[in-house]
Design a protein around this motif. Structure first.
Motif, PDB file in Angstrom:
ATOM      1  N   UNK A  35      30.458 -45.752 -14.578  1.00  0.00           N
ATOM      2  CA  UNK A  35      30.410 -45.062 -15.854  1.00  0.00           C
ATOM      3  C   UNK A  35      31.001 -43.654 -15.728  1.00  0.00           C
ATOM      4  N   UNK A  36      31.574 -43.159 -16.801  1.00  0.00           N
ATOM      5  CA  UNK A  36      32.133 -41.801 -16.812  1.00  0.00           C
ATOM      6  C   UNK A  36      31.089 -40.765 -17.213  1.00  0.00           C
ATOM      7  N   UNK A  37      29.923 -41.240 -17.627  1.00  0.00           N
ATOM      8  CA  UNK A  37      28.868 -40.337 -18.078  1.00  0.00           C
ATOM      9  C   UNK A  37      27.562 -40.677 -17.367  1.00  0.00           C
ATOM     10  N   UNK A  38      26.637 -39.738 -17.423  1.00  0.00           N
ATOM     11  CA  UNK A  38      25.311 -39.985 -16.898  1.00  0.00           C
ATOM     12  C   UNK A  38      24.299 -39.219 -17.719  1.00  0.00           C
ATOM     13  N   UNK A  39      23.065 -39.695 -17.669  1.00  0.00           N
ATOM     14  CA  UNK A  39      21.980 -39.026 -18.367  1.00  0.00           C
ATOM     15  C   UNK A  39      21.221 -38.179 -17.372  1.00  0.00           C
ATOM     16  N   UNK A  47      30.364 -37.372 -15.573  1.00  0.00           N
ATOM     17  CA  UNK A  47      30.001 -37.565 -14.169  1.00  0.00           C
ATOM     18  C   UNK A  47      30.748 -36.600 -13.257  1.00  0.00           C
ATOM     19  N   UNK A  48      31.940 -36.193 -13.636  1.00  0.00           N
ATOM     20  CA  UNK A  48      32.704 -35.249 -12.816  1.00  0.00           C
ATOM     21  C   UNK A  48      32.004 -33.891 -12.809  1.00  0.00           C
ATOM     22  N   UNK A  49      31.596 -33.412 -13.983  1.00  0.00           N
ATOM     23  CA  UNK A  49      30.882 -32.132 -14.049  1.00  0.00           C
ATOM     24  C   UNK A  49      29.613 -32.189 -13.216  1.00  0.00           C
ATOM     25  N   UNK A  50      28.885 -33.297 -13.300  1.00  0.00           N
ATOM     26  CA  UNK A  50      27.641 -33.436 -12.547  1.00  0.00           C
ATOM     27  C   UNK A  50      27.910 -33.446 -11.046  1.00  0.00           C
ATOM     28  N   UNK A  51      28.887 -34.228 -10.609  1.00  0.00           N
ATOM     29  CA  UNK A  51      29.179 -34.328  -9.170  1.00  0.00           C
ATOM     30  C   UNK A  51      29.604 -32.992  -8.584  1.00  0.00           C
ATOM     31  N   UNK A  52      30.461 -32.280  -9.303  1.00  0.00           N
ATOM     32  CA  UNK A  52      30.927 -30.984  -8.803  1.00  0.00           C
ATOM     33  C   UNK A  52      29.768 -29.994  -8.760  1.00  0.00           C
ATOM     34  N   UNK A  60      23.206 -39.046  -6.244  1.00  0.00           N
ATOM     35  CA  UNK A  60      23.668 -38.902  -7.629  1.00  0.00           C
ATOM     36  C   UNK A  60      25.080 -38.364  -7.729  1.00  0.00           C
ATOM     37  N   UNK A  61      25.497 -37.537  -6.777  1.00  0.00           N
ATOM     38  CA  UNK A  61      26.860 -37.013  -6.787  1.00  0.00           C
ATOM     39  C   UNK A  61      27.867 -38.113  -6.498  1.00  0.00           C
ATOM     40  N   UNK A  64      33.976 -32.007 -19.787  1.00  0.00           N
ATOM     41  CA  UNK A  64      34.839 -31.036 -19.117  1.00  0.00           C
ATOM     42  C   UNK A  64      35.728 -30.304 -20.115  1.00  0.00           C
ATOM     43  N   UNK A  65      35.425 -30.458 -21.389  1.00  0.00           N
ATOM     44  CA  UNK A  65      36.126 -29.704 -22.429  1.00  0.00           C
ATOM     45  C   UNK A  65      35.530 -28.301 -22.514  1.00  0.00           C
TER      46      UNK A  65
END
Length: 161
Positions: A2-6, A18-23, A54-55, A150-151
């Motif tokens: 998925x590209x998103x996560x809760x 998910x990119x914002x969360x991982x970083x 989670x990352x 990421x906007x």
């Protein structure tokens, strides 16, 4: 994948890239490891292992530890703030750098084609995590969740019943 996560803490939460969360988690793990070396807060080791997972595997969401004592929650809020400060100081992150990060097992962090990863949306995500833990995250409009992308803006998405 998925590209998103809760992101959830004590039955409250929001959606995110998910990119914002991982970083963000990469920076949170760094400051948490530094904190352990200075303060001997060994209780953080289990949380760091959870954040590493989670990352690398965002499909499960980011469920923050509901069992933290108030003093532990305060430590994690401070760690989030320190991670956000570091993100803002470091600037945008080249995808080539992110590709070298191994957060969980041998999984590389995903960039989903963003190059560079913009620092401000990642920092905004970290602020939201700290605010969620501090119970100061503004309430989303009725029937919606906040959605941190990421906007350059925070969006909302409709809650599904």
């Amino acid at each position: 994948m998925s590209k998103t996560l809760f992101v959830e803490y004590r039955k409250a939460g929001f959606w995110a890239s998910d990119v914002a969360a991982s970083v963000f988690l990469k920076f949170l793990i760094e400051v948490a490891n530094e904190h352990i070396l200075q303060n001997q807060d060994e209780w953080l080791n289990d949380d760091i292992a959870h954040w590493r997972f989670n990352a690398g595997v965002s499909d499960c969401g980011l469920h923050l530890n509901n069992e933290w004592k108030p003093s532990q929650t305060e430590v994690v809020i401070a760690l989030c703030r320190n991670a956000v400060k570091r993100i803002r100081e470091n600037g945008d992150i080249p995808a080539s750098e992110v590709a070298t990060w191994r957060m969980f097992n041998d999984l590389a962090a995903c960039t989903r084609g963003f190059d560079p990863i913009p620092r401000e949306p990642v920092a905004r995500f970290g602020d939201a995590v700290a605010n969620l833990l501090n119970n100061t995250l503004p309430e989303a409009p009725h029937g919606h969740w906040w959605f941190y992308t990421l906007d350059n803006e925070v969006k909302t998405i409709e809650r599904q019943l």
